[in-house]
Design an enzyme around this catalytic site. Structure first.
Site: not given
Ligand code: PLP
Length: 381
Positions: A270, A42
């Site tokens: 940042y 999955k």
């Protein structure tokens, strides 16, 4: 779509290398001779590529595939994979016809789910009796049928014309070997099996064991293991037998895109959350949180360059991260390993998960579609 340039060319050096030889090795390591093996693929094979992993697992002896979504099962069929595929929840409303057309094996646990499946099967009368797997909730309370309802439900399933081919449950915390709850869930499951057999129904595939139980708890193996994370080479928890023999299938690599000298006292990225104590070489690596390398890794995780560990310096940005390399001779083009080995060093998905307070499953599933998967070891041995 994301990962390719106009002519199918890749310009960025960032790639997740998937070693299908490792997948085959792990299947062989984990599969006992007399027990079937469902390769749980999955979520695009836990981020590794479901079609390729499924093929490798089947080559190595897997007998079933497990998926979470009907769409995932249909995708495997579209890739011409013929092995039995179990959908690990009931088919969602409206998906039944497509799921049956794709020969996906249904899981059942509610009356309404049974009615919907029966209606869809009724419109395919020429296809013969359909095998289904009944899921019992022995204590995790995610999906499944309460144990006390199992006998009646199995009878209803048979009355609706289906063959109860499988009966299964799922463990809540089998990776914690000290917790007796797995034993309690196994006891409840065995009781359901006995009750169902007393009704004359004998499912040929009883299954419960996920990776941790497959590694450590033979009493939970029954007819079939359902193995995900360990097949990808990642131990589901600490202290499990065979963990040291697993081979991680995913390595995540990039390369230095820019290396420059930055002066003492300067801040990086940042927010300027990391400042240089002294002048240093700062490497820019073209990987960011849009690739699944979490922003929270900034100032915490380490990457490998030229066989050494370096801390990610400052905030991870959407597409790039920075590494402070001191006076080391780091240059544009040097390989950067985010997950995997370089020389004698290794960064594991488990190590990154630990920094983020999560599990290795989430780290590998989180490597985004933008990162191309490159498959190696693809040939049958
Ligand atoms: C129902 C079910 N079975 C088996 C597995 C495989 O678990 P693991 O990856 O721990 O082996 C999963 C994965 O979460 C699952 O949901």
């Amino acid at each position: 779509m994301f990962a390719r340039g106009a002519a199918g060319v890749r310009y960025r050096p960032t790639v997740a290398v998937i070693d299908l030889g490792a997948v085959r090795h792990n299947v062989r390591l984990l599969k006992p001779d007399e027990v079937g093996f469902m390769a749980v693929v999955k979520a695009d094979g836990y981020g590794h590529g479901d079609v390729e992993v499924a093929r490798a697992a089947l080559q190595a002896g897997a007998t079933w595939l497990g998926v979470a979504l009907v769409e995932e099962g249909v995708g495997l069929r579209e890739a011409d994979i013929e092995a039995p595929i179990l959908v690990l929840t009931q088919f969602p409303p409206g998906s039944e016809a497509d799921a049956l057309e794709a020969r996906l094996t249904p899981t059942l646990y509610t009356d309404v789910g049974l009615r919907r499946l029966a209606a869809a099967a009724a419109s395919r009368p020429d296809r013969g009796p359909l095998g289904v797997h009944v899921k019992v909730d022995t204590g995790m309370h995610r999906v499944g049928l309460p144990p006390e309802r199992a006998t009646g439900f199995v009878r209803d399933v048979a009355d609706a014309g289906f063959v109860v081919e499988g009966l299964w449950t799922h463990f809540a915390k089998s990776e914690d070997l000290a917790d007796p709850f797995t034993e309690e869930q196994t006891r409840r499951f065995r009781q359901v099996v006995a009750d169902v057999r007393a009704e004359g129904v004998r499912p040929r595939a009883l299954h419960a064991a996920n990776s941790a139980a497959a590694m450590a708890l033979p009493a939970t193996w029954f007819d079939l293991l359902r193995v995900g994370v360990a097949m990808y080479g990642l131990p589901p928890g600490p202290g499990l037998p065979k963990a040291s023999e697993l081979r991680p299938a995913m390595s995540w690599k990039s390369a230095v895109a820019l290396a420059k000298r930055v002066g003492a006292g300067e801040g990086l990225s940042y927010g300027l959350t990391h400042r240089l104590d002294r002048e240093a070489t700062v490497a820019t690596v073209p990987v960011g949180y849009a690739d699944g390398y979490g922003r929270l890794m900034g100032n915490r995780s380490e990457v490998l360059i030229r066989g050494r560990r370096y801390r990610v310096a400052g905030t991870v940005t959407m597409d790039q991260l920075l590494v402070e390399c001191g006076d080391d001779p780091i240059a544009e083009g040097d390989e950067v390993v985010l997950i995997g080995r370089q020389g004698s060093e290794e960064v594991t998905a488990g190590e990154l998960a630990g920094l983020l307070g999560t599990i290795a499953y989430e780290v590998v599933c989180g490597v985004s579609e933008r990162v191309p998967r490159e498959f190696v070891g693809g040939k049958a041995e």
